[in-house]
Every structure is written in structure tokens, then in C-alpha cells.
Design a protein around this motif. Structure first.
Motif, PDB file in Angstrom:
ATOM      1  N   TRP A 140       0.850  -1.167  -0.025  1.00 54.01           N
ATOM      2  CA  TRP A 140      -0.086  -0.082  -0.074  1.00 54.01           C
ATOM      3  C   TRP A 140       0.889   1.114  -0.154  1.00 54.01           C
ATOM      4  O   TRP A 140       1.850   1.167   0.975  1.00 54.01           O
ATOM      5  CB  TRP A 140      -0.715   0.185   1.192  1.00 54.01           C
ATOM      6  N   PHE A 141       0.708   2.262  -0.881  1.00 50.44           N
ATOM      7  CA  PHE A 141       1.477   3.463  -0.975  1.00 50.44           C
ATOM      8  C   PHE A 141       0.606   4.561  -0.520  1.00 50.44           C
ATOM      9  O   PHE A 141      -0.434   4.586  -0.651  1.00 50.44           O
ATOM     10  CB  PHE A 141       1.832   3.565  -2.506  1.00 50.44           C
ATOM     11  N   PHE A 142       1.599   5.529   0.210  1.00 48.50           N
ATOM     12  CA  PHE A 142       0.827   6.791   0.617  1.00 48.50           C
ATOM     13  C   PHE A 142       1.987   7.690   0.644  1.00 48.50           C
ATOM     14  O   PHE A 142       3.296   7.391   0.750  1.00 48.50           O
ATOM     15  CB  PHE A 142       0.313   6.427   2.040  1.00 48.50           C
ATOM     16  N   GLU A 143       1.367   9.116   0.444  1.00 47.94           N
ATOM     17  CA  GLU A 143       2.321  10.168   0.447  1.00 47.94           C
ATOM     18  C   GLU A 143       2.717  10.768   1.832  1.00 47.94           C
ATOM     19  O   GLU A 143       1.927  10.680   2.672  1.00 47.94           O
ATOM     20  CB  GLU A 143       1.803  11.290  -0.291  1.00 47.94           C
ATOM     21  N   ARG A 144       4.041  10.955   2.208  1.00 48.82           N
ATOM     22  CA  ARG A 144       4.317  11.401   3.197  1.00 48.82           C
ATOM     23  C   ARG A 144       5.301  12.739   2.820  1.00 48.82           C
ATOM     24  O   ARG A 144       6.107  12.783   1.865  1.00 48.82           O
ATOM     25  CB  ARG A 144       5.139  10.422   3.909  1.00 48.82           C
ATOM     26  N   GLY A 152       7.358  16.118  -0.701  1.00 47.43           N
ATOM     27  CA  GLY A 152       6.590  14.812  -0.564  1.00 47.43           C
ATOM     28  C   GLY A 152       7.312  13.784  -1.233  1.00 47.43           C
ATOM     29  O   GLY A 152       8.128  14.119  -2.112  1.00 47.43           O
ATOM     30  N   GLY A 153       7.000  12.720  -0.912  1.00 48.94           N
ATOM     31  CA  GLY A 153       7.203  11.343  -1.714  1.00 48.94           C
ATOM     32  C   GLY A 153       6.379  10.201  -1.178  1.00 48.94           C
ATOM     33  O   GLY A 153       5.605  10.355  -0.416  1.00 48.94           O
ATOM     34  N   LEU A 154       6.523   9.006  -1.833  1.00 48.57           N
ATOM     35  CA  LEU A 154       5.712   7.789  -1.602  1.00 48.57           C
ATOM     36  C   LEU A 154       6.512   6.875  -0.701  1.00 48.57           C
ATOM     37  O   LEU A 154       7.496   6.608  -0.657  1.00 48.57           O
ATOM     38  CB  LEU A 154       5.365   7.163  -2.902  1.00 48.57           C
ATOM     39  N   MET A 155       5.743   6.591   0.301  1.00 44.27           N
ATOM     40  CA  MET A 155       6.142   5.633   1.315  1.00 44.27           C
ATOM     41  C   MET A 155       5.227   4.366   0.857  1.00 44.27           C
ATOM     42  O   MET A 155       4.295   4.359   0.223  1.00 44.27           O
ATOM     43  CB  MET A 155       5.952   6.007   2.708  1.00 44.27           C
TER      44      MET A 155
END
Length: 302
Positions: A140-144, A152-155
Motif C-alpha cells: 500500500w502506497f501513501f504520500e508523506r 513529499g514522496g511515496l512511502m
């Protein structure tokens, strides 16, 4: 320039023969399904019933939604599909398992607890069995964003879901889980050192059994339980002002692996939708060759 003589190769059919291919034999067994023997459905006393039989390591694309950006995403999930098998049946029709999965895929289904529960119920009926279990894991990907600069980038975290359906009791049993990475800073190192303290990346795994399936984004709930009890969060993008804030936050919140495990358990205990849970924390030690581990389980019904 050196000259090379052109090779004259036999045609492809002759090359295959050269390496062992032989023509097909003319068979005598039926080729139409109606006249083929069905060993799996031959009734007899086969000594024992089987609790689970099916297929695993099935990779398949799925659609998911998230309260964190990106709100809609397609990811690749890994399925395990199993059913029960009575003592009088030799085997199940395993092709039906992936057949049903493909039917859901053609409908462009969104994977959540509700649709997974419906899938497990249909699987019982489709396979003509009493019990079915569908287990699925996916990234599951989410922005942080960085805490100071907002860059920002994807975690990502690894999510897990399971739905069991019992036909006789008309009962669904949903379960959820997560494996997420965090930062922990050693309290002992901070206490005894004149300056600095060693830290490490920690891996948190949570698995929880639910009273019933929930409609809200449980992924976010489990992620917060894992991350907010650690020394600091991990980030995909850190500029110098961000790094200063993250390292100072870790120093202000030292955690033994035992501390992390107990604090996460406290958060899970307070979640009304969770019936029982397991927590495992593993620190990849930065000044030791070994890892530090802690685990606990708890049921609210005992």
C-alpha cells in the motif's frame, strides 16, 4: 576486416528434432470434457476430512482505496485461496478458485473487507464446500511530506487481509494486518553516553481479528498505531531542516523494542473494532550483529 562464412542452418522444425522434439502420438483417450473421467469427484471414504485445500502464491492486480493520497491505486496482491473438503470427496476443482478471482477482476472490483467477505462467501457456494478462506497481501502506497520543508514522496507498507466464511453458521471472520518500518533510538545508549545515541530501523508487524468487517480505512489506523509509538517516522524525502527535526524527535522519544511493542498494544486495545491482536517488533540493531525482537498477543474476550 575478418570475413566469416555464413552458416546454413536447418529450418526451425528440423532444429527442434535435432534437440529431441518428437511428433505427438495419436491418443485414444477422450478429448471432450463430458467423456473425461473425473477422479476428484469420485465418492469414497478417503480416511480424513481436510480443513484447508487450495492454491497459494497467486499474484493478481487489485484496486484499493485510501484516505491518504493517492486515494485510488492499483497494486499487485498475493492471494491464498482455500476451502474445506469432506471425507467422502477425493479433491476439489482447483481451477474454479482462479476462475472466480478472474470473474471479480473483470468486474473491476475494489478490494476491501466487505468485498473480500463476499468473495469468501461466493467461494463456498462456487466450490460446494462448507468453509472457505481467502488471504491476501499487497503493498500500500501513501504520500508523506517532510516535517519542515513539506517536500513529499511515496512511502509504502505491506498490508494483509483475511476473510473466512462458514456456511453452516453463516458467519464471516475478518482479519487484518500490516508490516511497517519505523525508527527507534536506544534509551540505554542515550542514558550512558556523553553525547549521541545509536538508533535503528524497526519493523512492526500487527495482525488483528475483528468483530466484523469495517467500512473505514483500517490501513491508516494500523499505520498510526505502528508509527506514532516509535521514536520517529521514516521519510522518502528529507532535506536538511527535515533531517534535523526527525533526528531530534527520535532523541526525544527513545524506545526499547519492548517499549514499542507494549505501546502499540495499548493503541490496539483501545480500538473498538478489534477483537484480538498480535504485535511483533524487530529492531535491526546498528551496533550489534543481531536483531532485537519482542512480541505479544492479546484477546479482549478472555
Amino acid at each position: 576486416m575478418a570475413l566469416h562464412l555464413k552458416k546454413i542452418l536447418p529450418n526451425k522444425e528440423e532444429r527442434h528434432k535435432l534437440f529431441g522434439s518428437v511428433p505427438p502420438i495419436k491418443g485414444k483417450k477422450p478429448t471432450d470434457k463430458e467423456n473425461m473421467p473425473d477422479l476428484q469427484n469420485k465418492p469414497n471414504d478417503y480416511l480424513f476430512p481436510i480443513e484447508k485445500v487450495g492454491i497459494s502464491n497467486v499474484r493478481h492486480p487489485v484496486n484499493i482505496t485510501s484516505e491518504l493520497d493517492p486515494g485510488h491505486q492499483t497494486t499487485v496482491a498475493q492471494f491464498t485461496l482455500t476451502t474445506s473438503l469432506i471425507q467422502q470427496s477425493k479433491g476439489i476443482n482447483m481451477s474454479r478458485l482462479t476462475e472466480l478471482l478472474h470473474e471479480y477482476h473483470k468486474k473491476n472490483w475494489t478490494l476491501d473487507l466487505s468485498s473480500l467477505s463476499q468473495f469468501s462467501k461466493e467461494l463456498v457456494q462456487w466450490m460446494e464446500q462448507d468453509h472457505a478462506e481467502v488471504e491476501v497481501s499487497f503493498p500500500w502506497f501513501f504520500e508523506r511530506k517532510g516535517p519542515a520543508t513539506g517536500k513529499g514522496g511515496l512511502m509504502h507498507a505491506d498490508m494483509w487481509m483475511k476473510s473466512s466464511y462458514q456456511e453452516e453458521e453463516k458467519k464471516h471472520s475478518p482479519s487484518i494486518g500490516i508490516t511497517a518500518a519505523v525508527t527507534t533510538l536506544c534509551p540505554c545508549s542515550k542514558e550512558i553516553s556523553e553525547y549521541s545515541a545509536h538508533n535503528q530501523r524497526g519493523m512492526v508487524t500487527i495482525k488483528a481479528n475483528l468483530y466484523e468487517h469495517v467500512s473505514f480505512d483500517w490501513k491508516k489506523e494500523l499505520l498510526e498505531a505502528a508509527e506514532t509509538n516509535a521514536s520517529a517516522l521514516l521519510h522518502p524525502v528529507l532535506k536538511r531542516p527535515d533531517e534535523k527535526m526527525v533526528t531530534e524527535q527520535a532523541y526525544e522519544n527513545p524506545r526499547f523494542v519492548e517499549d514499542l511493542c507494549r505501546l502499540i498494544a495499548a493503541d490496539l486495545y483501545e480500538m473498538d473494532f478489534i477483537r484480538s491482536f498480535q504485535v511483533e517488533c524487530r529492531n535491526e540493531e546498528s551496533i550489534h550483529l543481531h536483531d532485537a525482537v519482542a512480541a505479544l498477543s492479546f484477546s479482549k474476550e478472555e
